[in-house]
Design an enzyme around this catalytic site. Structure first.
Site, PDB file in Angstrom:
ATOM      1  N   ASP A 114      88.428  -6.486 -67.200  1.00 46.03           N
ATOM      2  CA  ASP A 114      88.612  -6.291 -65.760  1.00 46.03           C
ATOM      3  C   ASP A 114      87.997  -7.509 -65.069  1.00 46.03           C
ATOM      4  O   ASP A 114      86.774  -7.631 -64.984  1.00 46.03           O
ATOM      5  CB  ASP A 114      87.919  -4.994 -65.321  1.00 46.03           C
ATOM      6  CG  ASP A 114      88.007  -4.757 -63.816  1.00 46.03           C
ATOM      7  OD1 ASP A 114      88.540  -5.636 -63.089  1.00 46.03           O
ATOM      8  OD2 ASP A 114      87.533  -3.698 -63.367  1.00 46.03           O
TER       9      ASP A 114
ATOM     10  N   TRP B 105      81.656  -0.637 -61.984  1.00 44.30           N
ATOM     11  CA  TRP B 105      83.093  -0.671 -62.282  1.00 44.30           C
ATOM     12  C   TRP B 105      83.376  -0.316 -63.720  1.00 44.30           C
ATOM     13  O   TRP B 105      84.314   0.439 -64.000  1.00 44.30           O
ATOM     14  CB  TRP B 105      83.707  -2.015 -61.896  1.00 44.30           C
ATOM     15  CG  TRP B 105      83.741  -2.186 -60.402  1.00 44.30           C
ATOM     16  CD1 TRP B 105      83.052  -3.110 -59.669  1.00 44.30           C
ATOM     17  CD2 TRP B 105      84.475  -1.392 -59.451  1.00 44.30           C
ATOM     18  NE1 TRP B 105      83.323  -2.936 -58.329  1.00 44.30           N
ATOM     19  CE2 TRP B 105      84.184  -1.902 -58.165  1.00 44.30           C
ATOM     20  CE3 TRP B 105      85.336  -0.301 -59.559  1.00 44.30           C
ATOM     21  CZ2 TRP B 105      84.732  -1.364 -56.992  1.00 44.30           C
ATOM     22  CZ3 TRP B 105      85.886   0.240 -58.399  1.00 44.30           C
ATOM     23  CH2 TRP B 105      85.583  -0.290 -57.139  1.00 44.30           C
TER      24      TRP B 105
ATOM     25  N   LYS C 277      90.123  -9.522 -54.079  1.00 46.73           N
ATOM     26  CA  LYS C 277      88.837 -10.216 -54.119  1.00 46.73           C
ATOM     27  C   LYS C 277      89.066 -11.727 -54.097  1.00 46.73           C
ATOM     28  O   LYS C 277      88.577 -12.430 -53.236  1.00 46.73           O
ATOM     29  CB  LYS C 277      88.036  -9.818 -55.364  1.00 46.73           C
ATOM     30  CG  LYS C 277      88.005  -8.322 -55.681  1.00 46.73           C
ATOM     31  CD  LYS C 277      87.220  -7.522 -54.684  1.00 46.73           C
ATOM     32  CE  LYS C 277      87.370  -6.011 -54.793  1.00 46.73           C
ATOM     33  NZ  LYS C 277      87.107  -5.384 -56.068  1.00 46.73           N
TER      34      LYS C 277
HETATM   35  C1  LIG Z   1      87.306  -3.932 -56.561  1.00 44.01           C
HETATM   36  C2  LIG Z   1      87.249  -3.705 -58.012  1.00 44.01           C
HETATM   37  C3  LIG Z   1      87.987  -2.682 -58.644  1.00 44.01           C
HETATM   38  C4  LIG Z   1      88.783  -1.666 -57.875  1.00 44.01           C
HETATM   39  O1  LIG Z   1      89.891  -2.164 -57.303  1.00 44.01           O
HETATM   40  P1  LIG Z   1      90.852  -1.226 -56.426  1.00 44.01           P
HETATM   41  O2  LIG Z   1      91.928  -2.197 -56.116  1.00 44.01           O
HETATM   42  O3  LIG Z   1      90.086  -0.758 -55.252  1.00 44.01           O
HETATM   43  O4  LIG Z   1      91.320  -0.124 -57.289  1.00 44.01           O
HETATM   44  C5  LIG Z   1      87.900  -2.567 -60.009  1.00 44.01           C
HETATM   45  N1  LIG Z   1      87.146  -3.397 -60.738  1.00 44.01           N
HETATM   46  C6  LIG Z   1      86.424  -4.380 -60.171  1.00 44.01           C
HETATM   47  C7  LIG Z   1      85.594  -5.266 -61.025  1.00 44.01           C
HETATM   48  C8  LIG Z   1      86.458  -4.562 -58.790  1.00 44.01           C
HETATM   49  O5  LIG Z   1      85.728  -5.537 -58.222  1.00 44.01           O
END
Ligand SMILES: *Cc1c(COP(=O)(O)O)cnc(C)c1O
Length: 366
Positions: free
Chosen positions: A178, A104, A202
């Site tokens: 993030d 990511w 998540k």
């Molecule tokens: C799932 C995830 C993303 C991407 O999210 P989307 O909603 O699919 O754009 C980005 N960063 C992390 C750490 C993630 O787990």
């Protein structure tokens, strides 16, 4: 009937109580005669849902007054562009520092390069993203616009269990984190960050909602190219109602926040998450049949990748797990093997069932 435990990395398991409440309220929310999906986002009913969700989230994370909570769309990946578009007007020529700890943060680096000069201050590529590079090794810029971290690498199973001090070396650069896959799983000090963002699917609620928590002094610096609907200042000034927000996803997230409060809040969740993760990692470390390759001090409490030593048994492992109600254990295609995502909504009983199954599978196949 077999109890189902869903180990998906995202969209992921939600608390059963929340789904039951949503089902009960589906056709008629609180006597309004409407489903939440059918309400004007500017009506009194939805405004009350929005206000409660923001208030509960602020309580849960002890978000200071000088931070705004924004409910956006675009997902975690969308934020990879939206973050630099919002921050680079502040110091247009300054580099952005990244710590590359897995898939990511890797994607974030690629996207930011469209809007800014990127400095990869440290990378874990050489260890196959199994450890966070030692803080002393980071080559931070002395005038960084901001420092981007992915504090839980969902695919690689690597999590920061510390907040790095970067201010002194960078001339006071804010940290952008993030937290898509571990927000609300542990107590955090929001004031240590300039921006926290995450996709909801998540650990918060349904896909479609993206959360941004941003310090007020970082608003109002968007590049001219930034779409108005993603300009944090405009969104903040309009209470996340500049355009139609993802109303149903916000409603479900609000129910999850209420559920978290009933569980005792984030500190209680953290204790439970430590217990769940310890159970699984202790088992993995006790056997030669399975293996987790992440350094102990940075193992994720949310996403646990593991491998069978004999990978020819992978398909049988997944089929047997599924037959016992243990779903979506297949690892990400870039890493292979298995992955158990054990977010807030996964009860301890689910991890116990998984370990029980893994133990039996090992004993019948070695
Ligand atoms: C799932 C995830 C993303 C991407 O999210 P989307 O909603 O699919 O754009 C980005 N960063 C992390 C750490 C993630 O787990």
């Amino acid at each position: 009937m077999t109890t189902i435990y869903n180990f998906s990395a995202g969209p992921a398991v939600l608390p059963k109580e929340v789904l039951q409440q949503a089902a009960a309220e589906m056709l008629d929310w609180h006597g309004s005669g409407m489903s939440v999906m059918e309400m004007s986002h500017r009506g009194a009913e939805f405004m009350s849902i929005m206000d409660a969700a923001q208030r509960d989230l602020r309580d849960l994370l002890a978000i200071p007054e000088n931070y705004k909570i924004l409910f956006l769309q675009g997902g975690g990946l969308g934020e990879n562009a939206i973050v630099p578009m919002n921050l680079m007007g502040r110091r247009p020529d300054a580099p952005v520092d990244f710590i590359h700890t897995g898939s990511w943060s890797g994607k974030s680096i690629k996207e930011a390069q469209k809007y800014a000069t990127v400095n990869v201050a440290a990378s874990a590529a050489s260890n196959g993203f199994t450890a966070i590079p030692a803080r002393e090794s980071w080559q931070l810029s002395k005038d960084a616009a901001y420092v981007h971290l992915c504090t839980n690498e969902t695919i690689d199973g690597v999590e920061y269990h510390f907040v790095p001090d970067v201010a002194e070396q960078t001339g006071g650069a804010p940290i952008v984190a993030d937290m898509s896959s571990h927000i609300l799983s542990r107590v955090i000090d929001v004031s240590a960050y300039g921006v926290i963002f995450g996709g909801a699917q998540k650990n918060i609620g349904p896909a479609g909602l993206t959360l941004v928590i941003v310090r007020e002094d970082l608003l109002g610096h968007a590049l001219p190219v930034c779409p108005s609907a993603f300009d944090w200042k405009i969104v903040a000034d309009n209470g996340s109602m500049y355009n139609t927000p993802p109303t149903y996803a916000i409603y479900i997230a609000g129910l999850v926040f209420q559920w978290l409060k009933r569980q005792g809040g984030v500190a209680a969740m953290e204790a439970q998450n430590i217990a769940k993760a310890s159970l699984l990692y202790d088992y993995l470390d006790s056997t030669d049949f399975y293996e987790n390759r992440v350094a102990k001090e940075c193992r994720s409490r949310m996403n646990v990748p593991f491998f069978l030593k004999d990978e020819s048994l992978n398909a049988e492992f997944l089929a047997s797990a599924k037959a016992q109600g243990l779903l979506q254990l297949k690892g990400h295609k870039s890493v292979g093997g298995m992955r158990a995502s054990i977010y807030n909504a996964m009860p301890l009983a689910g991890v116990q069932a998984l370990v029980h199954f893994m133990r039996e599978f090992a004993s019948t196949h070695s």
